[in-house]
Design a protein around this motif. Structure first.
Motif, PDB file in Angstrom:
ATOM      1  N   MET A  12       0.833  -1.169   0.000  1.00  0.00           N
ATOM      2  CA  MET A  12       0.000   0.000   0.000  1.00  0.00           C
ATOM      3  C   MET A  12       0.887   1.246   0.000  1.00  0.00           C
ATOM      4  SD  MET A  12      -2.887   1.261   2.672  1.00  0.00           S
ATOM      5  CE  MET A  12      -4.112   0.269   1.877  1.00  0.00           C
ATOM      6  N   ILE A  13       0.474   2.237  -0.745  1.00  0.00           N
ATOM      7  CA  ILE A  13       1.202   3.496  -0.880  1.00  0.00           C
ATOM      8  C   ILE A  13       0.285   4.631  -0.420  1.00  0.00           C
ATOM      9  CG2 ILE A  13       2.351   5.058  -2.511  1.00  0.00           C
ATOM     10  CD1 ILE A  13       3.619   2.213  -2.272  1.00  0.00           C
ATOM     11  N   LYS A  14       0.839   5.530   0.390  1.00  0.00           N
ATOM     12  CA  LYS A  14       0.096   6.721   0.811  1.00  0.00           C
ATOM     13  C   LYS A  14       1.017   7.934   0.702  1.00  0.00           C
ATOM     14  CE  LYS A  14      -2.529   4.310   4.445  1.00  0.00           C
ATOM     15  NZ  LYS A  14      -2.856   4.349   5.891  1.00  0.00           N
ATOM     16  N   ILE A  15       0.543   8.966   0.012  1.00  0.00           N
ATOM     17  CA  ILE A  15       1.224  10.257  -0.030  1.00  0.00           C
ATOM     18  C   ILE A  15       0.269  11.209   0.680  1.00  0.00           C
ATOM     19  CG2 ILE A  15       2.239  12.056  -1.473  1.00  0.00           C
ATOM     20  CD1 ILE A  15       3.548   9.399  -2.042  1.00  0.00           C
ATOM     21  N   GLN A  16       0.750  11.871   1.728  1.00  0.00           N
ATOM     22  CA  GLN A  16      -0.174  12.663   2.538  1.00  0.00           C
ATOM     23  C   GLN A  16       0.530  13.807   3.241  1.00  0.00           C
ATOM     24  OE1 GLN A  16      -1.236   9.165   4.861  1.00  0.00           O
ATOM     25  NE2 GLN A  16      -0.229  10.035   6.681  1.00  0.00           N
ATOM     26  N   GLN A  17      -0.257  14.817   3.614  1.00  0.00           N
ATOM     27  CA  GLN A  17       0.287  15.939   4.389  1.00  0.00           C
ATOM     28  C   GLN A  17       0.275  15.635   5.882  1.00  0.00           C
ATOM     29  OE1 GLN A  17      -1.708  19.575   3.289  1.00  0.00           O
ATOM     30  NE2 GLN A  17      -0.510  19.760   1.422  1.00  0.00           N
ATOM     31  N   GLU A  18      -0.738  14.926   6.328  1.00  0.00           N
ATOM     32  CA  GLU A  18      -0.890  14.683   7.759  1.00  0.00           C
ATOM     33  C   GLU A  18       0.127  13.655   8.269  1.00  0.00           C
ATOM     34  OE1 GLU A  18      -3.655  12.222   5.357  1.00  0.00           O
ATOM     35  OE2 GLU A  18      -3.496  14.388   5.584  1.00  0.00           O
ATOM     36  N   ASP A  19       0.418  13.758   9.555  1.00  0.00           N
ATOM     37  CA  ASP A  19       1.348  12.842  10.207  1.00  0.00           C
ATOM     38  C   ASP A  19       0.753  11.437  10.239  1.00  0.00           C
ATOM     39  OD1 ASP A  19       3.615  11.980  11.534  1.00  0.00           O
ATOM     40  OD2 ASP A  19       3.141  12.964  13.423  1.00  0.00           O
ATOM     41  N   PHE A  20       1.587  10.471  10.543  1.00  0.00           N
ATOM     42  CA  PHE A  20       1.125   9.092  10.655  1.00  0.00           C
ATOM     43  C   PHE A  20       1.451   8.555  12.048  1.00  0.00           C
ATOM     44  CE2 PHE A  20       5.143   9.272   8.238  1.00  0.00           C
ATOM     45  CZ  PHE A  20       6.008   8.642   9.104  1.00  0.00           C
ATOM     46  N   ASN A  21       0.679   7.550  12.446  1.00  0.00           N
ATOM     47  CA  ASN A  21       0.875   6.866  13.719  1.00  0.00           C
ATOM     48  C   ASN A  21       1.475   5.499  13.387  1.00  0.00           C
ATOM     49  OD1 ASN A  21       0.028   4.788  15.756  1.00  0.00           O
ATOM     50  ND2 ASN A  21      -0.623   6.641  16.836  1.00  0.00           N
ATOM     51  N   ILE A  22       2.702   5.287  13.810  1.00  0.00           N
ATOM     52  CA  ILE A  22       3.429   4.080  13.424  1.00  0.00           C
ATOM     53  C   ILE A  22       2.714   2.810  13.877  1.00  0.00           C
ATOM     54  CG2 ILE A  22       5.618   2.831  13.657  1.00  0.00           C
ATOM     55  CD1 ILE A  22       6.855   5.728  14.076  1.00  0.00           C
ATOM     56  N   GLN A  23       2.276   2.763  15.125  1.00  0.00           N
ATOM     57  CA  GLN A  23       1.610   1.558  15.615  1.00  0.00           C
ATOM     58  C   GLN A  23       0.297   1.299  14.887  1.00  0.00           C
ATOM     59  OE1 GLN A  23       2.955  -0.775  17.832  1.00  0.00           O
ATOM     60  NE2 GLN A  23       1.297  -1.914  16.864  1.00  0.00           N
ATOM     61  N   LYS A  24      -0.442   2.354  14.606  1.00  0.00           N
ATOM     62  CA  LYS A  24      -1.701   2.207  13.869  1.00  0.00           C
ATOM     63  C   LYS A  24      -1.437   1.622  12.474  1.00  0.00           C
ATOM     64  CE  LYS A  24      -5.461   4.972  11.988  1.00  0.00           C
ATOM     65  NZ  LYS A  24      -5.952   6.318  11.734  1.00  0.00           N
ATOM     66  N   GLU A  25      -0.363   2.067  11.843  1.00  0.00           N
ATOM     67  CA  GLU A  25      -0.032   1.565  10.506  1.00  0.00           C
ATOM     68  C   GLU A  25       0.440   0.116  10.562  1.00  0.00           C
ATOM     69  OE1 GLU A  25      -1.034   3.122   7.970  1.00  0.00           O
ATOM     70  OE2 GLU A  25      -1.356   5.101   8.848  1.00  0.00           O
ATOM     71  N   ILE A  26       1.199  -0.250  11.593  1.00  0.00           N
ATOM     72  CA  ILE A  26       1.612  -1.648  11.760  1.00  0.00           C
ATOM     73  C   ILE A  26       0.380  -2.525  11.966  1.00  0.00           C
ATOM     74  CG2 ILE A  26       2.769  -3.283  13.310  1.00  0.00           C
ATOM     75  CD1 ILE A  26       4.914  -1.092  13.753  1.00  0.00           C
TER      76      ILE A  26
END
Length: 152
Positions: free
Chosen positions: A1-15
C-alpha cells in the motif's frame, strides 16, 4: 500500500493495519525517516522543509519499488507513507513497513525500499534556513551508491 499525505502518521496504527488479516507475518521491519534540523552538507540550521511531488507519477514509482521488493523477497505485505507539504525538524517524513514470514526478508526488503525510494521516487525538497535563505535539496550521491549495492 502506498500513501502520499500531508498529515502525520501513527506508526503503531499503521503496523496494526498492515498486519490485520495477515496471521502469516512473523517479522516486521520498520523504517521511519525524520526531518533533520540541519543541512547534512552545509551544516546550515534548517527551520522547515517543503516537499513537492507529481501526483500519480510518485505513487506509480513507489508501487513499482514495492512490487520489485515483493518479487525479490517473500513479503506478506508492505506499506510506504511519504509526507508532502511543509514540515519542521523532528517531524515524521517517511514510513516503510515490511511484513514477512521471517526477519531477513522483512529487513532486506525494507532497506531496499527506502534506498530505492531515495533514488527513484519523484519528490523535491526545499529547505528553509534560519538565516532566511532557502535551497532545493540535491540528491545525495551516497543514496544512489547504496541503491546500487542492494541490487537496485
Amino acid at each position: 500500500m502506498i500513501k502520499i499525505q500531508q498529515e502525520d502518521f501513527n506508526i503503531q496504527k499503521e503496523i496494526d493495519f498492515l498486519t490485520k488479516e495477515h496471521n502469516d507475518i512473523g517479522a516486521i521491519s520498520v523504517f521511519v525517516g525524520l526531518v533533520r534540523d540541519f543541512n547534512a552538507h552545509s551544516k546550515t540550521k534548517v527551520q522547515s522543509l517543503y516537499l513537492e511531488h507529481y501526483p500519480n507519477m510518485t505513487e506509480k514509482s513507489l508501487q513499482e519499488i514495492c512490487e520489485k521488493a515483493k518479487e525479490k523477497w517473500t513479503l506478506q505485505n508492505c506499506l510506504v507513507i511519504h509526507r508532502i507539504g511543509k514540515l519542521k525538524p523532528s517531524d515524521n517524513i517517511v514510513l516503510v513497513i515490511c511484513g514477512a514470514y521471517q526477519r531477513v526478508p522483512a529487513m532486506q526488503a525494507c532497506e531496499f525500499i527506502i534506498h530505492s525510494l531515495k533514488v527513484k521516487a519523484p519528490f523535491w525538497k526545499k529547505e528553509f534556513y534560519e538565516n532566511g535563505n532557502s535551497a532545493w535539496v540535491e540528491q545525495n550521491p551516497q543514496d544512489k551508491e547504496l541503491a546500487l549495492q542492494i541490487n537496485y
